[in-house]
Design a protein around this motif. Structure first.
Motif: not given
Length: 851
Positions: A320-332, A378-380, A402-413
């Motif tokens: 299996d492979i799952t990808t996630q490419r949102p413009d997201g998870y901004a907090q207010v 992220q790719d998992l 065997w599994r992998f997880w790749n995380w590629d973020p950018s945040n405005d903290r």
């Protein structure tokens, strides 16, 4: 380690020899539908074991049992589950008729969480089961929505990496994630352990059922977990051809498509290929860019090949492979807390000096102006090989993955349109290898059990960056010498680059017995021996900013970021176990009592350490393991026909509780781990389900949880106490973060047999609600970081059938309730804090076709 493996292999060999020494009884039968036609592919299981058989094209099956009497369970999608007790072998094949229908009653659901097939009401574990159909109909396409169906579950996610999943308010530290510790809630898909909590944010693919086990699980599962486990089963390849297609459309341009196809590839090989994709526009407006943010953009694919070389062996290869490419998870920004810092260091004074104002003072206007892009890529994925083979009266199972997880973020903290933190990103790459070998079987008429070995090897590599912008000087200013702090270019482009690596290895031998003292009284002891090793290498270097030899300016830069590096590691061994006594007073009343001694392995800090006199506090580099003592009483009942009523009482005490500290020190860019002396969680859970008649079904669940720090003397300061003369606070006796006193769900459904485009099915109308009381959203309770209680309601209505066309309309949060899922302070604790907003009202339609 060699000794462990040698003993384990010897034990398994003994069991295999021992179990083959008994005579066996063979049952032959024929399965037919109401029209007297044979049914191919029906699953027939020997109750209380993993022994099973599948009917052929003529509906015929054979199954072997140790001795009479025994019970078989007959399962087939779209048909009612049937349980048949065999007291003597028939002289001719047993004729079995199964009827069409939908399983709507929880007591009919079968589970495999004890490495055997049995009805959930017979299992002496607090367990909730969500079937694939229930999840689809409720719109629960990931774990975050499962919490609305199982109120004992809590999931907090400010982005996929910063995701914590808890059961009964225990499992993961509250706040930003630290890769150096293990989750307390296990996450398994088809027997494969997923080590990263980020997996819980991804869409389910081809779901058959979810079993949510509450309480420590160490003698049945490969990876020890202190709070519970998600045991997820996907639909397997079938030798009967079939396909499902589903598409959903809703407001905010919501679009979700799912497809699955299965069938034979040869006489002994079958395959299944499944796809899921979800897209949605953003729910928050960024007035700086003119675009919406917090989008959904998920795609996943899963393939399986089943090989049956003999009737006693199944081999499944899955990828299996799952990808996630949102413009997201901004907090207010949700509010501003006055702190104990000087007046010029308060958030409102700072932004006034910078001629800035927030786009809105009401978080539920859903407006931001953040100037650093939000990215949560992220790719998992992975590959697994599962072998099940019947040996003697039991089943030997090998699961290699065997599994992998790749995380590629950018945040405005900094959560603002100011360039305070121009960059805040912590990319990570995770790889894991797991191997589990397990034997489950019936030793004799009184004794059954499971024994196994488990190994996991994990590597996490982190390549992080945090960089200041042109407004950093004012937020970091800690003296009144404004001119010096305002030196042009002093902090602009000044940051830290972090390279960190964690390598961890864990190996275990585990087992559990089920001793039937009488038909009604059983004693179930379990034991586990575990070895854990963790090594961490942390290296953080400063870069950029104004290049100067001025000691005063250099000192100011060091107040913001400093170099830090350390190497830490430890190993540990642990014995743990559990003892359960269960008594089935009648066929409708099953009571049990459990004591479990469990643990969570050692942890390592890989996100920066606090400093003492300018030096890293190396005594915090390695975190002590948790020591867990758990007590539970439960009763499962069916008070009258087509109903269940289950009650559980629990008390969990943890010494050296692993918690996350979000420090005011900016250089500790993700918080650090520490041990709270002792915590205690006690409470009660109630589960109920009733089919009133052929048309009405009601189900509900409620939980009361009292979670406290029994002793925590060196806790972080609450947000409003930032700037106090002390650095830590005694919070003994206060509430644990994330723990609502009350939570519950209630749902009802009306169905009526009908026809739609020539298909016979059911018209249905359903409403369900979920509510929870207020909870603290900070490791140390802050009056500003309390999430108010809320209730949300969902509805759906339409037509569904097991084959052919189904269509229904749905609405989530139909009353458009404004609520927070989490509150968290900004980096540096300047006083302002942000909220993770719950989704506003969403509506849509789902079309499905099955053949």
């Amino acid at each position: 380690m060699k000794t462990i493996y040698t003993k384990t292999i010897s034990t398994i060999t003994f069991i295999l020899i021992f179990t083959t020494s008994y005579s066996q009884s063979t049952l032959e039968g024929v399965l037919k539908n109401e029209q007297d036609s044979p049914i191919e592919g029906v699953n027939v299981v020997l109750k209380g074991t993993t022994t099973n058989s599948t009917s052929d094209v003529n509906g015929k099956f054979t199954i072997e049992a140790k001795e009479l009497p025994f019970t078989i369970i007959v399962q087939y999608a779209g048909f009612n589950t049937k349980e048949i007790k065999i007291t003597e072998l028939p002289t001719s094949p047993l004729q079995i008729v199964i009827t069409t229908g939908e399983e709507k009653i929880l007591s009919e659901v079968v589970v495999s969480s004890r490495r055997r097939i049995e009805k959930v009401q017979d299992v002496p574990i607090a367990i909730s089961v969500i079937t694939g159909k229930q999840a689809e109909q409720a719109g629960a396409f990931n774990v975050n929505r499962i919490k609305e169906l199982v109120p004992s579950v809590q999931l907090y996610s400010s982005n996929p990496r910063n995701t914590g999943i808890n059961i009964r308010s225990l499992g993961s530290p509250f706040g930003l994630t630290n890769d150096g510790i293990e989750p307390g809630v296990g996450f398994y898909v088809d027997g494969v352990y997923y080590a990263r909590p980020a997996a819980t944010t991804l869409d389910f693919i081809d779901l058959e059922r979810i079993e949510v086990l509450r309480g420590p699980q160490g003698s049945l599962f490969g990876k020890n977990t202190t709070s519970g486990a998600f045991n997820i089963t996907t639909r397997k390849p079938s030798f009967t051809s079939g396909a499902d297609f589903e598409v959903s459309y809703g407001n905010y341009q919501y679009l979700q498509a799912k497809a699955s196809i299965t069938g034979p590839l040869s006489q002994k090989i079958a395959g299944r290929l499944s796809f899921s994709g979800t897209q949605r526009d953003g729910l928050i407006e960024n007035i700086a860019t003119g675009k919406s943010t917090n989008t959904l953009n998920n795609q996943g694919i899963r393939g399986q090949i089943l090989f049956t070389p003999t009737e006693n062996t199944n081999i499944t290869l899955a990828a299996d492979i799952t990808t996630q490419r949102p413009d997201g998870y901004a907090q207010v920004v949700a509010g501003v807390a006055p702190t104990n810092r000087a007046a010029y260091r308060q958030f409102n004074a700072i932004i006034a000096d910078l001629n800035y104002q927030l786009p809105s003072l009401n978080a539920f206007d859903r407006k931001i102006d953040q100037d650093t892009p939000w990215r949560s890529g992220q790719d998992l994925g992975g590959v697994s090989l599962n072998v099940d083979t019947k040996i003697g009266i039991g089943t030997l199972t090998s699961t290699t993955a065997w599994r992998f997880w790749n995380w590629d973020p950018s945040n405005d903290r900094d959560f603002t349109g100011l360039q305070v933190l121009a960059k805040s990103q912590n990319p990570a790459k995770h790889k894991q290898f797991t191997q589990e070998i397990r034997y489950a079987g019936q030793l004799n008429s009184k004794l059954s059990g499971v024994v196994g070995v488990f190994i996991i090897d994990q590597t996490v590599k982190i390549d992080g960056t945090e960089e200041s912008g042109n407004a950093q000087w004012r937020f970091s200013q800690s003296t009144t010498n404004t001119a010096l702090w305002k030196t042009p270019g002093l902090f602009e482009g000044y940051g830290i680059h972090t390279n960190a690596k964690i390598h961890s290895t864990s190996a275990a031998v585990f087992g559990q017995l089920d001793w039937a003292i009488t038909d009604r009284l059983h004693v179930l002891p379990g034991l586990r021996y575990n070895y854990d090793n963790k090594d961490a290498d942390y290296d953080r270097k400063t870069y950029g900013g104004l290049q100067t030899n001025d000691p005063a300016l250099i000192a100011l830069k060091k107040l913001v970021y400093t170099d830090q590096s350390f190497v830490a590691g430890a190993d540990d061994t642990d014995f743990s176990g559990n003892l359960t006594v269960t008594y089935k007073a009648t066929d409708k009343i099953n009571a049990y009592a459990t004591y479990a001694k469990s643990y969570k392995p050692i942890g390592v800090n890989v996100a920066g350490l606090p400093t003492v006199s300018g030096q890293p506090a190396l005594d915090l580099a390695v975190i002590k393991p948790e020591d867990v003592n758990h007590y539970e009483l439960g009763i499962k009942t069916s008070p009258f026909k087509n109903s269940i009523l289950n009650l559980t009482l629990f008390n969990t005490e943890i010494n050296d509780f692993q918690t996350n500290v979000q420090a005011a020190e900016l250089g500790i860019n993700r918080g650090y781990l520490a041990n709270a002396n002792k915590v205690r969680v006690k409470g009660a859970e109630l589960d109920a389900s009733i089919i009133i008649n052929h048309h009405f079904t009601i189900n509900g669940a409620a939980t009361y949880t009292d979670g406290k720090y029994v002793k925590f003397t060196n806790a972080p300061l609450p947000l409003e106490e930032t700037g106090s003369t002390v650095s830590f606070k005694d919070v003994s006796g206060t509430d644990l973060p994330g723990a609502s006193k009350w939570a519950g769900s209630l749902g009802g459904e009306y169905t009526k047999t009908a026809k739609f485009f020539g298909n016979t099915g059911k018209f249905f109308v359903a409403v369900d609600g979920y509510a929870r009381s207020k909870f603290s959203s900070s490791p140390s309770a802050s009056k500003y970081l309390i999430v108010d209680g809320y209730a949300i309601f969902n509805t759906r209505f339409g037509f569904r059938t097991s084959e052919g066309s189904s269509v229904y309309f749905w609405g989530r949060n139909i009353l458009n309730k404004d609520y927070y899922e989490q509150l968290l302070p900004a980096g540096g604790n300047s006083g302002h804090y942000a909220g993770v907003l719950g989704d506003q009202r969403t509506i849509g339609i789902t079309l499905k076709y099955a053949l």
